[in-house]
Scaffold this active site. Structure first.
Site, PDB file in Angstrom:
ATOM      1  N   ASP A  42      13.908  -9.401  46.360  1.00 26.06           N
ATOM      2  CA  ASP A  42      13.119  -9.542  47.589  1.00 26.06           C
ATOM      3  C   ASP A  42      14.049  -9.849  48.746  1.00 26.06           C
ATOM      4  O   ASP A  42      13.973  -9.268  49.820  1.00 26.06           O
ATOM      5  CB  ASP A  42      12.167 -10.750  47.477  1.00 26.06           C
ATOM      6  CG  ASP A  42      11.055 -10.546  46.493  1.00 26.06           C
ATOM      7  OD1 ASP A  42       9.914 -10.406  46.953  1.00 26.06           O
ATOM      8  OD2 ASP A  42      11.359 -10.498  45.303  1.00 26.06           O
ATOM      9  N   LEU A  87       9.743  -5.916  49.741  1.00 25.29           N
ATOM     10  CA  LEU A  87       9.637  -5.510  48.337  1.00 25.29           C
ATOM     11  C   LEU A  87       8.300  -5.987  47.784  1.00 25.29           C
ATOM     12  O   LEU A  87       8.159  -7.092  47.266  1.00 25.29           O
ATOM     13  CB  LEU A  87      10.795  -6.083  47.519  1.00 25.29           C
ATOM     14  CG  LEU A  87      11.173  -5.261  46.286  1.00 25.29           C
ATOM     15  CD1 LEU A  87      11.525  -3.824  46.652  1.00 25.29           C
ATOM     16  CD2 LEU A  87      12.347  -5.889  45.549  1.00 25.29           C
ATOM     17  N   ASP A  88       7.302  -5.099  47.931  1.00 28.73           N
ATOM     18  CA  ASP A  88       5.951  -5.464  47.491  1.00 28.73           C
ATOM     19  C   ASP A  88       5.811  -5.247  45.985  1.00 28.73           C
ATOM     20  O   ASP A  88       6.332  -4.266  45.439  1.00 28.73           O
ATOM     21  CB  ASP A  88       4.943  -4.578  48.224  1.00 28.73           C
ATOM     22  CG  ASP A  88       3.534  -4.855  47.737  1.00 28.73           C
ATOM     23  OD1 ASP A  88       2.984  -5.900  48.086  1.00 28.73           O
ATOM     24  OD2 ASP A  88       3.018  -4.035  46.947  1.00 28.73           O
ATOM     25  N   ASP A 133       7.027  -5.250  54.662  1.00 26.38           N
ATOM     26  CA  ASP A 133       7.032  -6.007  53.413  1.00 26.38           C
ATOM     27  C   ASP A 133       8.209  -5.437  52.633  1.00 26.38           C
ATOM     28  O   ASP A 133       8.132  -4.323  52.132  1.00 26.38           O
ATOM     29  CB  ASP A 133       5.692  -5.802  52.674  1.00 26.38           C
ATOM     30  CG  ASP A 133       5.647  -6.615  51.392  1.00 26.38           C
ATOM     31  OD1 ASP A 133       4.582  -6.622  50.738  1.00 26.38           O
ATOM     32  OD2 ASP A 133       6.683  -7.228  51.040  1.00 26.38           O
ATOM     33  N   ASP A 150       4.462 -16.848  46.894  1.00 26.50           N
ATOM     34  CA  ASP A 150       4.951 -16.137  45.708  1.00 26.50           C
ATOM     35  C   ASP A 150       6.380 -16.562  45.395  1.00 26.50           C
ATOM     36  O   ASP A 150       7.192 -16.734  46.298  1.00 26.50           O
ATOM     37  CB  ASP A 150       4.957 -14.610  45.979  1.00 26.50           C
ATOM     38  CG  ASP A 150       3.540 -14.098  46.267  1.00 26.50           C
ATOM     39  OD1 ASP A 150       2.587 -14.747  45.770  1.00 26.50           O
ATOM     40  OD2 ASP A 150       3.406 -13.123  47.002  1.00 26.50           O
ATOM     41  N   GLU A 177       7.393  -9.918  55.671  1.00 26.89           N
ATOM     42  CA  GLU A 177       6.517 -10.702  54.789  1.00 26.89           C
ATOM     43  C   GLU A 177       7.285 -11.867  54.181  1.00 26.89           C
ATOM     44  O   GLU A 177       6.729 -12.861  53.772  1.00 26.89           O
ATOM     45  CB  GLU A 177       5.944  -9.770  53.714  1.00 26.89           C
ATOM     46  CG  GLU A 177       4.798 -10.328  52.934  1.00 26.89           C
ATOM     47  CD  GLU A 177       5.267 -10.985  51.647  1.00 26.89           C
ATOM     48  OE1 GLU A 177       6.370 -10.661  51.188  1.00 26.89           O
ATOM     49  OE2 GLU A 177       4.539 -11.850  51.128  1.00 26.89           O
ATOM     50  N   GLU A 178       8.638 -11.736  54.171  1.00 23.31           N
ATOM     51  CA  GLU A 178       9.480 -12.788  53.574  1.00 23.31           C
ATOM     52  C   GLU A 178       9.870 -13.866  54.576  1.00 23.31           C
ATOM     53  O   GLU A 178      10.608 -14.795  54.241  1.00 23.31           O
ATOM     54  CB  GLU A 178      10.766 -12.165  52.985  1.00 23.31           C
ATOM     55  CG  GLU A 178      10.538 -11.259  51.782  1.00 23.31           C
ATOM     56  CD  GLU A 178      10.006 -12.037  50.572  1.00 23.31           C
ATOM     57  OE1 GLU A 178       9.414 -11.411  49.695  1.00 23.31           O
ATOM     58  OE2 GLU A 178      10.190 -13.271  50.530  1.00 23.31           O
ATOM     59  N   GLU A 195       0.730  -5.017  54.784  1.00 26.52           N
ATOM     60  CA  GLU A 195       0.325  -4.120  53.681  1.00 26.52           C
ATOM     61  C   GLU A 195      -0.877  -3.256  54.074  1.00 26.52           C
ATOM     62  O   GLU A 195      -0.829  -2.029  54.003  1.00 26.52           O
ATOM     63  CB  GLU A 195      -0.025  -4.971  52.436  1.00 26.52           C
ATOM     64  CG  GLU A 195       1.176  -5.709  51.863  1.00 26.52           C
ATOM     65  CD  GLU A 195       0.802  -6.825  50.884  1.00 26.52           C
ATOM     66  OE1 GLU A 195      -0.146  -7.584  51.161  1.00 26.52           O
ATOM     67  OE2 GLU A 195       1.475  -6.920  49.837  1.00 26.52           O
TER      68      GLU A 195
HETATM   69  P1  P6P Z   1      -3.177  -9.272  41.285  1.00 22.54           P
HETATM   70  C1  P6P Z   1       1.787  -7.712  43.998  1.00 22.54           C
HETATM   71  O1  P6P Z   1       2.034  -9.056  43.653  1.00 22.54           O
HETATM   72  C2  P6P Z   1       0.677  -7.689  45.054  1.00 22.54           C
HETATM   73  O2  P6P Z   1       1.060  -8.377  46.193  1.00 22.54           O
HETATM   74  C3  P6P Z   1       0.295  -6.255  45.373  1.00 22.54           C
HETATM   75  O3  P6P Z   1       1.355  -5.381  45.353  1.00 22.54           O
HETATM   76  C4  P6P Z   1      -0.740  -5.939  44.303  1.00 22.54           C
HETATM   77  O4  P6P Z   1      -1.672  -4.939  44.699  1.00 22.54           O
HETATM   78  C5  P6P Z   1      -1.429  -7.285  44.109  1.00 22.54           C
HETATM   79  O5  P6P Z   1      -0.486  -8.287  44.505  1.00 22.54           O
HETATM   80  C6  P6P Z   1      -1.825  -7.523  42.670  1.00 22.54           C
HETATM   81  O6  P6P Z   1      -2.490  -8.775  42.643  1.00 22.54           O
HETATM   82  O7  P6P Z   1      -3.940 -10.522  41.693  1.00 22.54           O
HETATM   83  O8  P6P Z   1      -4.133  -8.178  40.834  1.00 22.54           O
HETATM   84  O9  P6P Z   1      -2.080  -9.523  40.302  1.00 22.54           O
END
Ligand code: P6P
Length: 336
Positions: A71, A118-119, A116, A65, A94-95, A280
């Site tokens: 983040d 900053l999810d 994680d 990502d 996660e980073e 997560e």
């Molecule tokens: P998609 C945010 O990027 C994430 O990691 C999660 O927080 C979220 O549930 C998921 O990805 C969303 O993914 O493919 O639906 O955009």
């Protein structure tokens, strides 16, 4: 438990410790420190639109990502807040690709912290809720020296505590230490988390299903059949509702409070889905189970999976017991 009015996070944690004589107080200290880190991150997240902290750093994390400055700020804030208290033998983020060792000049403890920072950060620019997720274990490696990768790859049922912070219209910290799930809302006026959701229980069944329907054509037959069933059915005399924020912390928080199901399935393109087991799915599954819900990868309980790698992904179906049991039934019958 003392009267609930103005029950702050520190007081709630200490009260909880008093109720469990076996508690050493160390977990309390860890949770309090995590609360401090959450306040610092909340401050930055809430002014991100005002200060030039948005925008890409040009680097990317372990999951490929694009990494935004927030983040990194959240990652560094958590490490700085947690690495010197003498509670941990090892951490993982996660980073960060590998495990994070405790600096040589700091005391080494018996706990393991996985987070994680900053999810959902891809949503920052759109001011969509994002969050921090954390998971705490006791070390399994021998001795009192630095922790190991094995300490970080324990099955989720070994967690001693887990929680998340939602940075949204308000900042809410939700945690469990195995004795119920409790939510605290940050009062920015005096910078304290106040108990706002005491002993949360997820409804046994809900009317909301949450999934990225943009992936419909890659889904397995059982999942397609399940979604079609929901769209043709009513619950308590009302049709089901589709809600998808695209930020796991926000989608799971809504599921915890309102009931229903959040799903990030594997599909023909990504058999293991997108969400990470260690950072997560394990912490969120521990919280939902503690609140009376259920969490599976479609075949087995999330908390019973044995992680093989720090950044391993897993499909996840999590939420109200009856909703998760029903999707499992559809998935199983499609395989028969
Ligand atoms: P998609 C945010 O990027 C994430 O990691 C999660 O927080 C979220 O549930 C998921 O990805 C969303 O993914 O493919 O639906 O955009």
């Amino acid at each position: 438990m003392a009267t609930k009015r103005f029950m702050t996070l520190p007081r709630h944690i200490l009260e909880g410790e008093r109720l469990h004589p076996e508690a050493t107080g160390e977990l309390s200290s860890i949770l309090l420190q995590l609360g401090l880190a959450a306040k610092l991150i909340s401050l930055e997240v809430n002014k991100a639109g005002l200060v030039d902290i948005l925008g890409f750093t040009g680097s990317s994390n372990q999951s490929g990502d694009e990494v935004k400055k927030l983040d990194i700020y959240a990652h560094e804030t958590l490490i700085k807040a947690m690495d010197h208290g003498g509670h941990f033998c090892v951490m993982a983020s996660e980073e960060e690709g590998d495990i994070i060792h405790i600096p040589a000049n700091h005391k080494i403890g018996k706990y393991v912290l996985l987070f994680d920072p900053l999810d959902g950060s891809s949503n920052i620019d759109a001011n969509v809720s994002i969050g921090t997720i954390f998971s705490i274990y006791k070390r399994v490696s021998e001795g009192t020296g630095p922790g190991t990768l094995d300490d970080c790859l324990q099955s989720g049922y070994n967690q001693v505590a887990a929680g998340y912070v939602v940075y949204g219209s308000s900042t809410i910290l939700v945690y469990t230490a195995g004795h119920g799930v409790h939510g605290f809302t940050l009062d920015p006026a005096f910078g304290e988390f106040l108990l706002s959701h005491d002993d949360i229980k997820i409804p046994k069944h809900g009317r909301i299903y949450s999934i990225n329907e943009g992936n419909y054509f890659s889904w397995d037959k059982g999942l397609k059949d399940y979604i079609k069933y929901l769209q043709a059915t009513q619950f308590e005399g009302k049709p089901y509702q589709a809600r998808y924020i695209g930020s796991m912390v926000a989608d799971v928080h809504r599921t915890l409070l309102y009931g229903g199901i959040f799903m990030y399935p594997g599909d023909k393109r990504n058999a293991k889905g997108k969400l990470r087991l260690v950072y997560e799915c394990n912490p969120m599954s521990f919280i939902i189970e503690e609140a009376g819900g259920r969490a599976t990868d479609g075949m087995q309980r999330i908390l019973e999976k044995k992680p093989e790698g720090l950044h391993e992904r897993t499909p996840i179906y999590v939420g109200s017991v009856e909703d998760v049991l029903l999707v499992e039934k559809f998935l199983r019958e499609a395989e028969e």
